[in-house]
Design a protein around this motif. Structure first.
Motif, PDB file in Angstrom:
ATOM      1  N   GLU A  90       0.827  -1.207   0.000  1.00 39.82           N
ATOM      2  CA  GLU A  90       0.000   0.000   0.000  1.00 39.82           C
ATOM      3  C   GLU A  90       0.866   1.264   0.000  1.00 39.82           C
ATOM      4  O   GLU A  90       0.589   2.211  -0.733  1.00 39.82           O
ATOM      5  N   MET A  93       2.832   1.121  -3.627  1.00 41.59           N
ATOM      6  CA  MET A  93       2.059   1.037  -4.868  1.00 41.59           C
ATOM      7  C   MET A  93       0.680   1.678  -4.792  1.00 41.59           C
ATOM      8  O   MET A  93       0.008   1.820  -5.804  1.00 41.59           O
ATOM      9  N   TYR A  97      -1.886   2.611  -7.946  1.00 44.99           N
ATOM     10  CA  TYR A  97      -3.121   1.852  -8.154  1.00 44.99           C
ATOM     11  C   TYR A  97      -4.348   2.760  -8.100  1.00 44.99           C
ATOM     12  O   TYR A  97      -5.287   2.590  -8.871  1.00 44.99           O
ATOM     13  N   LYS A  98      -4.352   3.734  -7.188  1.00 44.09           N
ATOM     14  CA  LYS A  98      -5.493   4.649  -7.083  1.00 44.09           C
ATOM     15  C   LYS A  98      -5.692   5.455  -8.359  1.00 44.09           C
ATOM     16  O   LYS A  98      -6.819   5.763  -8.734  1.00 44.09           O
ATOM     17  N   SER A 100      -4.918   4.351 -11.347  1.00 43.51           N
ATOM     18  CA  SER A 100      -5.153   3.445 -12.472  1.00 43.51           C
ATOM     19  C   SER A 100      -6.645   3.189 -12.680  1.00 43.51           C
ATOM     20  O   SER A 100      -7.471   3.553 -11.846  1.00 43.51           O
ATOM     21  N   TRP A 102      -8.087   0.317 -12.507  1.00 39.70           N
ATOM     22  CA  TRP A 102      -8.592  -0.736 -11.625  1.00 39.70           C
ATOM     23  C   TRP A 102      -8.664  -0.294 -10.164  1.00 39.70           C
ATOM     24  O   TRP A 102      -9.325  -0.924  -9.365  1.00 39.70           O
ATOM     25  N   LEU A 104      -7.383   0.898  -6.183  1.00 43.28           N
ATOM     26  CA  LEU A 104      -6.716   0.182  -5.091  1.00 43.28           C
ATOM     27  C   LEU A 104      -7.755  -0.600  -4.301  1.00 43.28           C
ATOM     28  O   LEU A 104      -8.687  -0.026  -3.741  1.00 43.28           O
ATOM     29  N   ASP A 105      -7.593  -1.899  -4.253  1.00 40.56           N
ATOM     30  CA  ASP A 105      -8.508  -2.794  -3.533  1.00 40.56           C
ATOM     31  C   ASP A 105      -7.661  -3.657  -2.600  1.00 40.56           C
ATOM     32  O   ASP A 105      -7.177  -4.713  -2.990  1.00 40.56           O
ATOM     33  N   LYS A 109      -6.293  -7.502  -2.804  1.00 36.27           N
ATOM     34  CA  LYS A 109      -4.853  -7.800  -2.758  1.00 36.27           C
ATOM     35  C   LYS A 109      -4.583  -8.830  -1.665  1.00 36.27           C
ATOM     36  O   LYS A 109      -3.790  -9.749  -1.849  1.00 36.27           O
TER      37      LYS A 109
END
Length: 133
Positions: A90, A93, A97-98, A100, A102, A104-105, A109
């Motif tokens: 977290e 990355m 990810y936030k 992107s 997709w 951040l989940d 993960k």
């Protein structure tokens, strides 16, 4: 259009072959040269730190072993290591990810890291004579 399908088929076969090869590895570290595994991963001393257990000139603890060890582990990881991996993920990355498509989940993960086929290469700091998380 048929060229695109052929290229996708070749790409899919290459990916399947790579995954099959990766999943067949019992000890992926055995493929690395011994010299690489012996490298010091020590980040060096913190300013003003006086750690008598480590020698900052060669990145080794008092018993002469490297300050960090590299380990290959299969799922499941012990809970404390899984939690540390998720925190590092977290921190390192999360922002990417936030931004992107997709997102951040972290629960997703966690499930991915708990999958029975998950594999990990961990750099563990040694304390004294033993590796620690």
């Amino acid at each position: 259009k048929s060229e695109k399908r052929k290229a996708e088929k070749v790409s899919r076969k290459q990916l399947q072959s790579a995954l099959k090869h990766a999943n067949a590895q019992a000890d992926p570290l055995s493929l690395l040269p011994e010299a690489l595994l012996g490298l010091s991963l020590s980040p060096g001393p913190s300013p003003g730190a006086e750690d008598k257990a480590s020698d900052s000139t060669n990145g080794r603890v008092s018993d002469g072993a490297p300050c960090f060890s590299i380990e290959h582990r299969a799922s499941p990881l012990p809970q404390h290591l899984l939690d540390q991996c998720l925190r590092h993920f977290e921190v390192n990355m999360g922002a990417l990810y936030k931004r992107s498509n997709w997102g951040l989940d972290m629960e997703g993960k966690r499930l991915e890291m708990e999958h029975k086929n998950a594999r990990f290469l961990l750099a563990l700091k040694r304390r004294g004579g033993a590796a620690a998380g």
